[in-house]
Write a protein that holds these residues in place. Structure first.
Motif, PDB file in Angstrom:
ATOM      1  N   ALA A 110       4.193   8.802  -2.813  1.00  0.00           N
ATOM      2  CA  ALA A 110       4.531   7.768  -1.827  1.00  0.00           C
ATOM      3  C   ALA A 110       6.031   7.695  -1.563  1.00  0.00           C
ATOM      4  CB  ALA A 110       4.016   6.409  -2.288  1.00  0.00           C
ATOM      5  N   LEU A 111       6.837   8.268  -2.433  1.00  0.00           N
ATOM      6  CA  LEU A 111       8.283   8.268  -2.202  1.00  0.00           C
ATOM      7  C   LEU A 111       8.642   8.953  -0.887  1.00  0.00           C
ATOM      8  CD1 LEU A 111       9.510   9.077  -5.822  1.00  0.00           C
ATOM      9  CD2 LEU A 111       9.717   6.884  -4.607  1.00  0.00           C
ATOM     10  N   SER A 112       7.801   9.883  -0.453  1.00  0.00           N
ATOM     11  CA  SER A 112       8.075  10.590   0.805  1.00  0.00           C
ATOM     12  C   SER A 112       6.969  10.374   1.838  1.00  0.00           C
ATOM     13  CB  SER A 112       8.247  12.096   0.530  1.00  0.00           C
ATOM     14  OG  SER A 112       7.055  12.633  -0.019  1.00  0.00           O
ATOM     15  N   ASP A 113       6.101   9.379   1.629  1.00  0.00           N
ATOM     16  CA  ASP A 113       4.986   9.132   2.542  1.00  0.00           C
ATOM     17  C   ASP A 113       4.798   7.631   2.753  1.00  0.00           C
ATOM     18  OD1 ASP A 113       2.446   8.692   3.699  1.00  0.00           O
ATOM     19  OD2 ASP A 113       1.633  10.507   2.821  1.00  0.00           O
ATOM     20  N   PRO A 114       5.340   7.090   3.851  1.00  0.00           N
ATOM     21  CA  PRO A 114       5.237   5.649   4.096  1.00  0.00           C
ATOM     22  C   PRO A 114       3.791   5.147   4.199  1.00  0.00           C
ATOM     23  CG  PRO A 114       6.851   6.651   5.563  1.00  0.00           C
ATOM     24  CD  PRO A 114       6.152   7.765   4.860  1.00  0.00           C
ATOM     25  N   GLY A 115       2.891   5.941   4.738  1.00  0.00           N
ATOM     26  CA  GLY A 115       1.496   5.528   4.835  1.00  0.00           C
ATOM     27  C   GLY A 115       0.867   5.348   3.467  1.00  0.00           C
ATOM     28  N   LEU A 116       1.153   6.262   2.578  1.00  0.00           N
ATOM     29  CA  LEU A 116       0.641   6.162   1.211  1.00  0.00           C
ATOM     30  C   LEU A 116       1.259   4.958   0.514  1.00  0.00           C
ATOM     31  CD1 LEU A 116      -1.026   7.216  -1.144  1.00  0.00           C
ATOM     32  CD2 LEU A 116       0.780   8.909  -1.588  1.00  0.00           C
ATOM     33  N   ARG A 117       2.533   4.733   0.749  1.00  0.00           N
ATOM     34  CA  ARG A 117       3.205   3.573   0.168  1.00  0.00           C
ATOM     35  C   ARG A 117       2.507   2.286   0.598  1.00  0.00           C
ATOM     36  NH1 ARG A 117       8.201   3.995   2.366  1.00  0.00           N
ATOM     37  NH2 ARG A 117       8.414   5.893   1.165  1.00  0.00           N
ATOM     38  N   GLU A 118       2.125   2.197   1.868  1.00  0.00           N
ATOM     39  CA  GLU A 118       1.411   1.011   2.368  1.00  0.00           C
ATOM     40  C   GLU A 118       0.058   0.848   1.674  1.00  0.00           C
ATOM     41  OE1 GLU A 118       1.071   0.917   6.647  1.00  0.00           O
ATOM     42  OE2 GLU A 118       3.194   1.456   6.871  1.00  0.00           O
ATOM     43  N   ARG A 119      -0.654   1.950   1.440  1.00  0.00           N
ATOM     44  CA  ARG A 119      -1.948   1.861   0.749  1.00  0.00           C
ATOM     45  C   ARG A 119      -1.771   1.370  -0.691  1.00  0.00           C
ATOM     46  NH1 ARG A 119      -2.444   6.624   3.754  1.00  0.00           N
ATOM     47  NH2 ARG A 119      -2.360   8.047   1.960  1.00  0.00           N
ATOM     48  N   ILE A 120      -0.691   1.777  -1.325  1.00  0.00           N
ATOM     49  CA  ILE A 120      -0.423   1.317  -2.693  1.00  0.00           C
ATOM     50  C   ILE A 120      -0.114  -0.172  -2.697  1.00  0.00           C
ATOM     51  CG2 ILE A 120       1.211   1.482  -4.629  1.00  0.00           C
ATOM     52  CD1 ILE A 120       1.311   4.528  -3.992  1.00  0.00           C
ATOM     53  N   VAL A 121       0.678  -0.618  -1.745  1.00  0.00           N
ATOM     54  CA  VAL A 121       0.988  -2.054  -1.650  1.00  0.00           C
ATOM     55  C   VAL A 121      -0.295  -2.856  -1.429  1.00  0.00           C
ATOM     56  CG1 VAL A 121       2.157  -3.804  -0.242  1.00  0.00           C
ATOM     57  CG2 VAL A 121       3.379  -1.726  -0.934  1.00  0.00           C
ATOM     58  N   LYS A 122      -1.194  -2.368  -0.583  1.00  0.00           N
ATOM     59  CA  LYS A 122      -2.477  -3.055  -0.359  1.00  0.00           C
ATOM     60  C   LYS A 122      -3.303  -3.086  -1.640  1.00  0.00           C
ATOM     61  CE  LYS A 122      -2.882  -2.148   4.568  1.00  0.00           C
ATOM     62  NZ  LYS A 122      -3.573  -1.408   5.625  1.00  0.00           N
ATOM     63  N   PHE A 123      -3.309  -1.992  -2.373  1.00  0.00           N
ATOM     64  CA  PHE A 123      -4.010  -1.936  -3.659  1.00  0.00           C
ATOM     65  C   PHE A 123      -3.446  -2.995  -4.607  1.00  0.00           C
ATOM     66  CE2 PHE A 123      -3.754  -0.368  -8.046  1.00  0.00           C
ATOM     67  CZ  PHE A 123      -5.101  -0.266  -8.361  1.00  0.00           C
ATOM     68  N   GLN A 124      -2.122  -3.068  -4.694  1.00  0.00           N
ATOM     69  CA  GLN A 124      -1.491  -4.033  -5.583  1.00  0.00           C
ATOM     70  C   GLN A 124      -1.788  -5.465  -5.148  1.00  0.00           C
ATOM     71  OE1 GLN A 124       2.472  -2.351  -5.171  1.00  0.00           O
ATOM     72  NE2 GLN A 124       2.397  -1.572  -7.275  1.00  0.00           N
ATOM     73  N   GLN A 125      -1.792  -5.685  -3.841  1.00  0.00           N
ATOM     74  CA  GLN A 125      -2.105  -7.028  -3.335  1.00  0.00           C
ATOM     75  C   GLN A 125      -3.543  -7.405  -3.677  1.00  0.00           C
ATOM     76  OE1 GLN A 125       0.181  -9.158  -2.064  1.00  0.00           O
ATOM     77  NE2 GLN A 125      -1.451 -10.656  -2.226  1.00  0.00           N
ATOM     78  N   ALA A 126      -4.466  -6.448  -3.580  1.00  0.00           N
ATOM     79  CA  ALA A 126      -5.866  -6.711  -3.942  1.00  0.00           C
ATOM     80  C   ALA A 126      -5.976  -7.062  -5.423  1.00  0.00           C
ATOM     81  CB  ALA A 126      -6.737  -5.501  -3.609  1.00  0.00           C
ATOM     82  N   GLN A 127      -5.167  -6.426  -6.267  1.00  0.00           N
ATOM     83  CA  GLN A 127      -5.154  -6.748  -7.696  1.00  0.00           C
ATOM     84  C   GLN A 127      -4.715  -8.195  -7.914  1.00  0.00           C
ATOM     85  OE1 GLN A 127      -5.821  -4.329 -10.390  1.00  0.00           O
ATOM     86  NE2 GLN A 127      -6.730  -3.375  -8.605  1.00  0.00           N
ATOM     87  N   ILE A 128      -3.660  -8.585  -7.210  1.00  0.00           N
ATOM     88  CA  ILE A 128      -3.153  -9.958  -7.324  1.00  0.00           C
ATOM     89  C   ILE A 128      -4.204 -10.951  -6.851  1.00  0.00           C
ATOM     90  CG2 ILE A 128      -1.444 -11.586  -6.409  1.00  0.00           C
ATOM     91  CD1 ILE A 128       0.502  -9.117  -6.256  1.00  0.00           C
ATOM     92  N   GLU A 129      -4.804 -10.671  -5.709  1.00  0.00           N
ATOM     93  CA  GLU A 129      -5.816 -11.579  -5.159  1.00  0.00           C
ATOM     94  C   GLU A 129      -7.007 -11.726  -6.094  1.00  0.00           C
ATOM     95  OE1 GLU A 129      -6.669 -10.196  -1.185  1.00  0.00           O
ATOM     96  OE2 GLU A 129      -4.576 -10.495  -0.575  1.00  0.00           O
ATOM     97  N   ARG A 130      -7.413 -10.630  -6.740  1.00  0.00           N
ATOM     98  CA  ARG A 130      -8.534 -10.706  -7.675  1.00  0.00           C
ATOM     99  C   ARG A 130      -8.186 -11.611  -8.856  1.00  0.00           C
ATOM    100  NH1 ARG A 130      -8.885  -5.885 -10.190  1.00  0.00           N
ATOM    101  NH2 ARG A 130      -8.452  -6.754 -12.214  1.00  0.00           N
ATOM    102  N   ILE A 131      -6.978 -11.499  -9.381  1.00  0.00           N
ATOM    103  CA  ILE A 131      -6.547 -12.336 -10.502  1.00  0.00           C
ATOM    104  C   ILE A 131      -6.517 -13.802 -10.083  1.00  0.00           C
ATOM    105  CG2 ILE A 131      -4.583 -12.908 -12.010  1.00  0.00           C
ATOM    106  CD1 ILE A 131      -6.064 -10.367 -12.861  1.00  0.00           C
TER     107      ILE A 131
END
Length: 160
Positions: A129-150
């Motif tokens: 993701a360091l060189s792929d903004p789209g992948l970076r966005e998917r990781i942020v969404k994944f992390q947000q889903a983790q927070i929301e689940r908690i």
């Protein structure tokens, strides 16, 4: 371009463990390429494979899966310019002490050790993701889903 994740297993017996990593990678939109090579039993095959990958101009991360005396991770790392993540399968044999061979790398070798398949996939995704903004966005969404689940779990527990 998201890049490549090459998962190298020491033997076919590691395939189900490797497939767990592949499933997690797919959640980030990444495909894994599965290969088998042994640093002990097929060193020439391993070195040729790595040389072929290193000739391509594509971002890549290697994930190595080997237990016992894990020479695979160190040998891969010593022969490539891309990051290497060692993800050794846990074994009850020797009370899990075979993990030490993944943790203690010689000087000049920097294979990173991550024990959980999902965490290895996430680490590989973050590197790419360091060189792929789209992948970076998917990781942020994944992390947000983790927070929301908690937060949801906490709210359910607080109201029960």
């Amino acid at each position: 371009m998201a890049g490549q994740v090459i998962i190298i297993m020491g033997s076919k017996s590691d395939l189900s463990f490797a497939q767990e990593i592949g499933k997690e990678l797919a959640g980030f939109g990444l495909e894994a390429e599965f290969r088998i090579a042994s640093a002990h039993k097929s060193a020439a095959h391993l070195l040729k494979m790595l040389a072929d990958y290193e000739m391509t101009d594509c971002p890549r991360v290697y994930i190595t899966i080997a237990g016992r005396s894990n020479a695979l991770s160190g040998m891969v790392d010593a022969n490539v310019s891309a990051p290497v993540i060692a993800c050794p399968p846990y074994s009850d044999r020797f009370a899990g002490a075979d993990l030490f061979s993944s943790l203690r790398m010689p000087g000049g070798v920097a294979a990173l050790t991550v024990l959980e398949p999902g965490a290895a996939a996430l680490a590989a995704a973050k590197i790419l993701a360091l060189s792929d903004p789209g992948l970076r966005e998917r990781i942020v969404k994944f992390q947000q889903a983790q927070i929301e689940r908690i937060l949801t779990d906490d709210q359910e527990l607080a109201t029960s």
